[in-house]
Scaffold this motif. Structure first.
Motif, PDB file in Angstrom:
ATOM      1  N   LYS A   6      50.016  23.425  61.861  1.00 55.01           N
ATOM      2  CA  LYS A   6      49.150  23.331  60.688  1.00 55.01           C
ATOM      3  C   LYS A   6      48.196  22.155  60.807  1.00 55.01           C
ATOM      4  O   LYS A   6      48.561  21.087  61.295  1.00 55.01           O
ATOM      5  CB  LYS A   6      50.028  23.166  59.441  1.00 55.01           C
ATOM      6  CG  LYS A   6      49.286  22.858  58.152  1.00 55.01           C
ATOM      7  CD  LYS A   6      50.268  22.598  57.016  1.00 55.01           C
ATOM      8  CE  LYS A   6      49.561  22.184  55.737  1.00 55.01           C
ATOM      9  NZ  LYS A   6      50.511  21.925  54.633  1.00 55.01           N
ATOM     10  N   ALA A   7      46.947  22.358  60.335  1.00 50.34           N
ATOM     11  CA  ALA A   7      45.965  21.277  60.245  1.00 50.34           C
ATOM     12  C   ALA A   7      45.154  21.473  58.971  1.00 50.34           C
ATOM     13  O   ALA A   7      44.808  22.604  58.611  1.00 50.34           O
ATOM     14  CB  ALA A   7      45.047  21.263  61.459  1.00 50.34           C
ATOM     15  N   THR A   8      44.851  20.381  58.280  1.00 51.25           N
ATOM     16  CA  THR A   8      43.990  20.424  57.094  1.00 51.25           C
ATOM     17  C   THR A   8      42.562  20.154  57.519  1.00 51.25           C
ATOM     18  O   THR A   8      42.285  19.174  58.214  1.00 51.25           O
ATOM     19  CB  THR A   8      44.436  19.384  56.056  1.00 51.25           C
ATOM     20  OG1 THR A   8      45.794  19.638  55.692  1.00 51.25           O
ATOM     21  CG2 THR A   8      43.561  19.450  54.814  1.00 51.25           C
ATOM     22  N   LEU A   9      41.639  21.019  57.110  1.00 54.97           N
ATOM     23  CA  LEU A   9      40.253  20.930  57.546  1.00 54.97           C
ATOM     24  C   LEU A   9      39.360  20.300  56.485  1.00 54.97           C
ATOM     25  O   LEU A   9      39.688  20.285  55.296  1.00 54.97           O
ATOM     26  CB  LEU A   9      39.714  22.322  57.887  1.00 54.97           C
ATOM     27  CG  LEU A   9      40.461  23.104  58.962  1.00 54.97           C
ATOM     28  CD1 LEU A   9      39.760  24.430  59.205  1.00 54.97           C
ATOM     29  CD2 LEU A   9      40.551  22.304  60.258  1.00 54.97           C
ATOM     30  N   ALA A  10      38.214  19.829  56.936  1.00 58.32           N
ATOM     31  CA  ALA A  10      37.198  19.345  56.008  1.00 58.32           C
ATOM     32  C   ALA A  10      36.587  20.533  55.264  1.00 58.32           C
ATOM     33  O   ALA A  10      36.573  21.653  55.764  1.00 58.32           O
ATOM     34  CB  ALA A  10      36.118  18.595  56.784  1.00 58.32           C
ATOM     35  N   LYS A  11      36.077  20.287  54.062  1.00 60.89           N
ATOM     36  CA  LYS A  11      35.439  21.340  53.281  1.00 60.89           C
ATOM     37  C   LYS A  11      34.045  21.633  53.837  1.00 60.89           C
ATOM     38  O   LYS A  11      33.343  20.730  54.293  1.00 60.89           O
ATOM     39  CB  LYS A  11      35.334  20.935  51.815  1.00 60.89           C
ATOM     40  CG  LYS A  11      36.677  20.846  51.097  1.00 60.89           C
ATOM     41  CD  LYS A  11      36.494  20.564  49.616  1.00 60.89           C
ATOM     42  CE  LYS A  11      37.828  20.573  48.891  1.00 60.89           C
ATOM     43  NZ  LYS A  11      37.671  20.353  47.436  1.00 60.89           N
ATOM     44  N   LYS A  41      41.460  21.892  50.086  1.00 60.27           N
ATOM     45  CA  LYS A  41      40.853  21.985  51.401  1.00 60.27           C
ATOM     46  C   LYS A  41      41.414  23.188  52.147  1.00 60.27           C
ATOM     47  O   LYS A  41      42.567  23.574  51.934  1.00 60.27           O
ATOM     48  CB  LYS A  41      41.136  20.706  52.201  1.00 60.27           C
ATOM     49  CG  LYS A  41      40.414  19.477  51.702  1.00 60.27           C
ATOM     50  CD  LYS A  41      40.697  18.284  52.604  1.00 60.27           C
ATOM     51  CE  LYS A  41      39.925  17.058  52.148  1.00 60.27           C
ATOM     52  NZ  LYS A  41      40.199  15.888  53.018  1.00 60.27           N
ATOM     53  N   PRO A  42      40.605  23.801  53.019  1.00 58.24           N
ATOM     54  CA  PRO A  42      41.129  24.919  53.817  1.00 58.24           C
ATOM     55  C   PRO A  42      42.160  24.430  54.830  1.00 58.24           C
ATOM     56  O   PRO A  42      42.120  23.286  55.279  1.00 58.24           O
ATOM     57  CB  PRO A  42      39.890  25.484  54.506  1.00 58.24           C
ATOM     58  CG  PRO A  42      38.892  24.370  54.487  1.00 58.24           C
ATOM     59  CD  PRO A  42      39.181  23.546  53.279  1.00 58.24           C
ATOM     60  N   ILE A  43      43.079  25.319  55.164  1.00 56.63           N
ATOM     61  CA  ILE A  43      44.146  25.023  56.109  1.00 56.63           C
ATOM     62  C   ILE A  43      43.986  25.913  57.341  1.00 56.63           C
ATOM     63  O   ILE A  43      43.662  27.100  57.215  1.00 56.63           O
ATOM     64  CB  ILE A  43      45.534  25.261  55.479  1.00 56.63           C
ATOM     65  CG1 ILE A  43      45.700  24.423  54.208  1.00 56.63           C
ATOM     66  CG2 ILE A  43      46.640  24.967  56.481  1.00 56.63           C
ATOM     67  CD1 ILE A  43      45.707  22.941  54.450  1.00 56.63           C
ATOM     68  N   LEU A  44      44.211  25.352  58.500  1.00 52.75           N
ATOM     69  CA  LEU A  44      44.179  26.111  59.739  1.00 52.75           C
ATOM     70  C   LEU A  44      45.589  26.171  60.307  1.00 52.75           C
ATOM     71  O   LEU A  44      46.236  25.135  60.499  1.00 52.75           O
ATOM     72  CB  LEU A  44      43.228  25.458  60.749  1.00 52.75           C
ATOM     73  CG  LEU A  44      42.921  26.257  62.009  1.00 52.75           C
ATOM     74  CD1 LEU A  44      42.143  27.532  61.661  1.00 52.75           C
ATOM     75  CD2 LEU A  44      42.110  25.424  63.006  1.00 52.75           C
ATOM     76  N   TYR A  45      46.057  27.391  60.543  1.00 56.17           N
ATOM     77  CA  TYR A  45      47.373  27.590  61.155  1.00 56.17           C
ATOM     78  C   TYR A  45      47.187  28.150  62.558  1.00 56.17           C
ATOM     79  O   TYR A  45      46.368  29.058  62.775  1.00 56.17           O
ATOM     80  CB  TYR A  45      48.221  28.563  60.339  1.00 56.17           C
ATOM     81  CG  TYR A  45      48.586  28.073  58.966  1.00 56.17           C
ATOM     82  CD1 TYR A  45      49.634  27.175  58.778  1.00 56.17           C
ATOM     83  CD2 TYR A  45      47.891  28.512  57.842  1.00 56.17           C
ATOM     84  CE1 TYR A  45      49.973  26.726  57.501  1.00 56.17           C
ATOM     85  CE2 TYR A  45      48.220  28.075  56.575  1.00 56.17           C
ATOM     86  CZ  TYR A  45      49.254  27.178  56.408  1.00 56.17           C
ATOM     87  OH  TYR A  45      49.579  26.737  55.156  1.00 56.17           O
TER      88      TYR A  45
END
Length: 418
Positions: free
Chosen positions: A355-360, A334-338
């Motif tokens: 950090k947050a893990t995003l939906a695909k 999954k993409p990561i948002l920093y």
């Protein structure tokens, strides 16, 4: 000169009114086009399967033509001799400038979904394209013929340069105005998304009316757009948010990688990447987002301004133009948002990383996506603070950058403005 398309909120969250056309032009004419050259921008529509309260009305947003906008026009190559190209194999560019708005959904509901403007040489609204041997023309927007880093070619339409680097959002959205002062709220959305116009690359092929040489370009967007709806982390901490980083480790074929630079073939309608990093970057503000309420003495809401408060959460909203990319493969992470910030100044500055893990998602051209970290798109992205060592390890941190001219690696410049 900076060529941008003014971003206009049609409606947001539940239902907001759009910017008046008078904000763009004082003399708007609604006419049935009969001559000259016109170009239409299509609305960007929602690319998500469901739309919540946090999406645009009818799932779309609208770009407007603005004074100073220009388009580059190329005759479709047929035969150099017949077209008077003196043996050249590439078609020459013609520069047209925006003259006036001729159609808009506000003034003509039948044209909902498009904003149309007339273009010509200087201020000539009746300019007609005249090239021997063809009645078909390609058009490109924005015309960046004077922008050295991404100059529109003087000849040929098969390798139009696109560049999505350097995106910088001017300000955060004042979400507290929503449903309280929609004019102020809309103005804050417009300011927050205003940078997108520089990255809205568009193309069109038009067949000219042979009777009066009227030409109508119906543009298509090369890229998609994403909206990050985020919960401000640690609102009680006086910090400045510097940048937003969208990261996913490069794997697989080019359609599964982020693209920051490339060339677009208007004939084949194909984007060919030339730079595909693992991370996209959005800079925040001139010197970061200072969301601090400097005047408040109330301990109830900590240090973050109440302008950004909604339903008990402090909210940050960010926009980014993104080249089409498929991030849906099960085998891919999954993409990561920093979110990068700092406290203090000078020798006392301390960097912070969230950090947050995003939906695909699969980002397609001409569509708008709201990114979330949960199945419920109405819930804001929630960050966790991480140590700098974790961030370095995850993103493959390096503090060097390769000089494009000399090819040498320079120390201490690899993470500037991160």
């Amino acid at each position: 000169m900076k060529n941008i398309l003014t971003f206009s909120i049609i409606a947001f969250l539940a239902a907001l009114t759009s910017c008046s056309s008078e904000d763009i032009l004082g003399d708007v004419q609604v006419t049935e086009p009969k001559e000259g050259t016109e170009a239409a921008i299509p609305d960007v529509v929602s690319g998500d399967a469901s739309r919540s309260e946090l999406y645009y009305d009818n799932g779309s947003m609208s770009f407007m033509w603005n004074a100073g906008d220009g388009i580059a026009i190329y005759p479709k190559f047929v035969d150099a001799d017949k077209q008077g190209f003196f043996g050249a194999e590439l078609s020459p560019r013609t520069d047209y400038l925006y003259v006036l708005e001729t159609a808009h959904a506000e003034t003509n509901p039948a044209l909902k979904g498009y904003v149309t403007g007339k273009f010509g040489e200087t201020d000539d609204e009746s300019s007609r394209l005249t090239i021997a041997g063809t009645t078909e023309f390609y058009a490109w927007s924005p015309n960046t013929s004077t922008r050295q880093s991404i100059a529109t070619p003087e000849y040929g339409y098969l390798e139009m340069p696109v560049d999505f680097t350097g995106q910088r959002q001017a300000s955060n959205v004042a979400i507290s105005y929503y449903q309280e002062d929609n004019a102020a709220y809309t103005a804050s959305e417009k300011a927050a998304s205003g940078h997108l116009g520089d990255y809205d690359f568009m193309y069109s092929l038009a067949e000219q009316d042979p009777t009066n040489l009227y030409t109508y370009f119906e543009f298509k967007h090369v890229q998609g757009f994403v909206r990050f709806y985020m919960k401000v982390p640690d609102p009680d901490v006086e910090q400045v948010f510097d940048s937003l980083l969208l990261f996913r480790k490069n794997e697989g074929l080019e359609q599964y990688k982020f693209t920051t630079k490339g060339t677009f073939d208007m004939e084949a309608e194909v984007l060919t990447p030339t730079e595909q990093p693992s991370m996209l970057k959005l800079l925040l503000g001139t010197n970061g987002f200072d969301l601090i309420d400097h005047d408040s003495e109330s301990p109830r809401y900590g240090k973050t301004s109440n302008l950004y408060l909604r339903k008990g959460n402090y909210i940050m909203i960010c926009y980014m133009a993104v080249a089409p990319v498929d991030l849906m493969l099960d085998a891919h992470p999954k993409p990561i948002l920093y979110l990068c910030s700092h406290t203090g100044t000078g020798d006392n500055m301390i960097k912070k990383y969230y950090k947050a893990t995003l939906a695909k998602k699969k980002i397609e051209a001409g569509k708008l996506y709201q990114w979330s970290s949960a199945l419920d798109e109405e819930e804001p992205i929630t960050f966790e603070e991480i140590e700098v060592e974790e961030w370095k390890e995850e993103v493959g941190y390096t503090n060097t950058v390769t000089d494009s001219t000399s090819g040498e690696d320079k120390e201490g410049h690899g993470t500037e403005n991160w």
